[in-house]
Design an enzyme around this catalytic site. Structure first.
Site, short mmCIF file in Angstrom:
data_model
loop_
_atom_site.label_atom_id
_atom_site.label_comp_id
_atom_site.label_asym_id
_atom_site.label_seq_id
_atom_site.Cartn_x
_atom_site.Cartn_y
_atom_site.Cartn_z
N VAL A 82 0.84 -1.19 0.00
CA VAL A 82 0.00 0.00 0.00
C VAL A 82 0.88 1.24 0.00
O VAL A 82 1.80 1.36 0.81
CB VAL A 82 -0.94 0.01 1.22
CG1 VAL A 82 -1.75 1.30 1.26
CG2 VAL A 82 -1.87 -1.20 1.17
N LYS A 83 0.57 2.15 -0.90
CA LYS A 83 1.36 3.38 -0.99
C LYS A 83 0.59 4.52 -0.35
O LYS A 83 -0.59 4.74 -0.64
CB LYS A 83 1.66 3.72 -2.45
CG LYS A 83 2.67 4.86 -2.62
CD LYS A 83 2.76 5.33 -4.06
CE LYS A 83 3.50 4.37 -4.93
NZ LYS A 83 3.78 4.97 -6.28
N VAL A 84 1.26 5.25 0.55
CA VAL A 84 0.65 6.39 1.23
C VAL A 84 1.55 7.60 1.12
O VAL A 84 2.77 7.47 0.98
CB VAL A 84 0.39 6.09 2.73
CG1 VAL A 84 -0.52 4.87 2.91
CG2 VAL A 84 1.69 5.89 3.49
#
Length: 217
Positions: A82-84
Site C-alpha cells: 500500500v502506498k501512502v
C-alpha cells in the site's frame, strides 16, 4: 538493486516481466488514469503478472479513510504494497498497516528528515523523488545518499526506492549510492541495454559471419 517498473500499462509490464528482470511494479493515481481502466482491476492483473510487490496508492488524505482504502487494497493480493503520502496522516496509516503485516510504500519524499519519519513508522519502502528535485535545481542523488547514511547508521530495514527516475544516469547513480530499489519507466529500462560500441561491435560480428557463408542451424 531491485527493478520495479513504473507503469500501469499491462502490455508493457508483461513484455518486461518476460525478461525475468522485473522485481515489482509501482503505480499511482496518475498512471492509473492514463490506463483508462478500473483501478482495482488493474492492480489485480498486475499482481498476477509479477511475483514482487505491487505498489497501490490510496486516494484519500485523511487517516481514517486512508486506512480503510489501504486495507481494501491489501486484500486484492498478497503482494500488494500500500502506498501512502508522506504526511502525518499518511505516517499514521503506515504504522497501522505495518503493524498489521501489510507492507507500506511511503511516497513523495523530498528530505532525509521525512525519510527518517517513514522508517520509524515502519515503512517497507521510502520513495524519494529524484527527478522532481533535479527539476527545481536541487541534487536528487544527494537525498538518496543522505537517506542511505541515516538508514545505515540505525540499521533501519526500510528499503530506499529511488523514484521519479528520468534517465539511465539516474539508475546508475542510485545503484552506486546503494538504493535498494529503482522504480523505472519502461522506456528507461530498455535504454539500460544500449551502448553505441555494442551496436558497432555487433554489426562487425554479423558482417564477418556473413562472409563465412556458414549457418549454425
Amino acid at each position: 538493486m531491485k527493478f520495479f517498473i513504473d507503469t500501469a500499462e499491462i502490455a508493457e509490464i508483461r513484455d518486461l516481466a518476460a525478461t525475468g528482470m522485473v522485481d515489482g511494479v509501482t503505480t499511482n493515481p496518475s498512471l492509473i488514469a492514463k490506463s483508462g481502466r478500473q483501478f482495482l482491476d488493474v492492480i489485480a492483473e498486475i499482481c498476477d503478472l509479477v511475483p514482487g510487490h505491487v505498489s497501490a496508492e490510496v486516494a484519500s488524505t485523511d487517516f481514517e479513510t486512508m486506512l480503510k482504502e489501504g486495507r481494501k487494497l491489501a486484500a486484492i493480493a498478497s503482494n500488494v504494497a500500500v502506498k501512502v503520502p508522506l504526511t502525518w496522516d499518511g505516517l499514521k496509516t503506515c504504522r497501522a498497516l505495518s503493524d498489521a503485516g501489510t507492507p507500506v510504500n511511503v511516497t513523495l519524499c523530498f528530505s532525509s528528515a521525512q525519510a527518517l519519519l517513514a522508517a520509524k513508522a515502519g515503512a517497507a519502502y521510502i520513495s524519494p523523488f529524484i527527478g522532481r528535485l533535479d527539476d527545481i535545481g536541487l541534487e536528487g542523488m544527494e537525498l538518496i545518499a543522505d537517506i542511505r547514511e541515516i538508514y545505515d547508521n540505525y540499521r533501519f530495514r526500510t528499503q530506499i526506492l529511488a523514484a521519479s527516475i528520468r534517465n539511465v544516469n539516474h539508475v546508475q547513480q542510485a545503484a552506486k549510492i546503494g538504493a535498494d530499489v529503482a522504480t523505472i519507466p519502461p522506456n528507461v529500462v530498455k535504454l539500460l541495454a544500449n551502448h553505441p560500441l555494442t551496436d558497432k561491435g555487433l554489426a562487425a560480428f554479423v558482417a564477418d559471419w556473413a562472409k563465412t557463408g556458414q549457418s549454425i542451424i
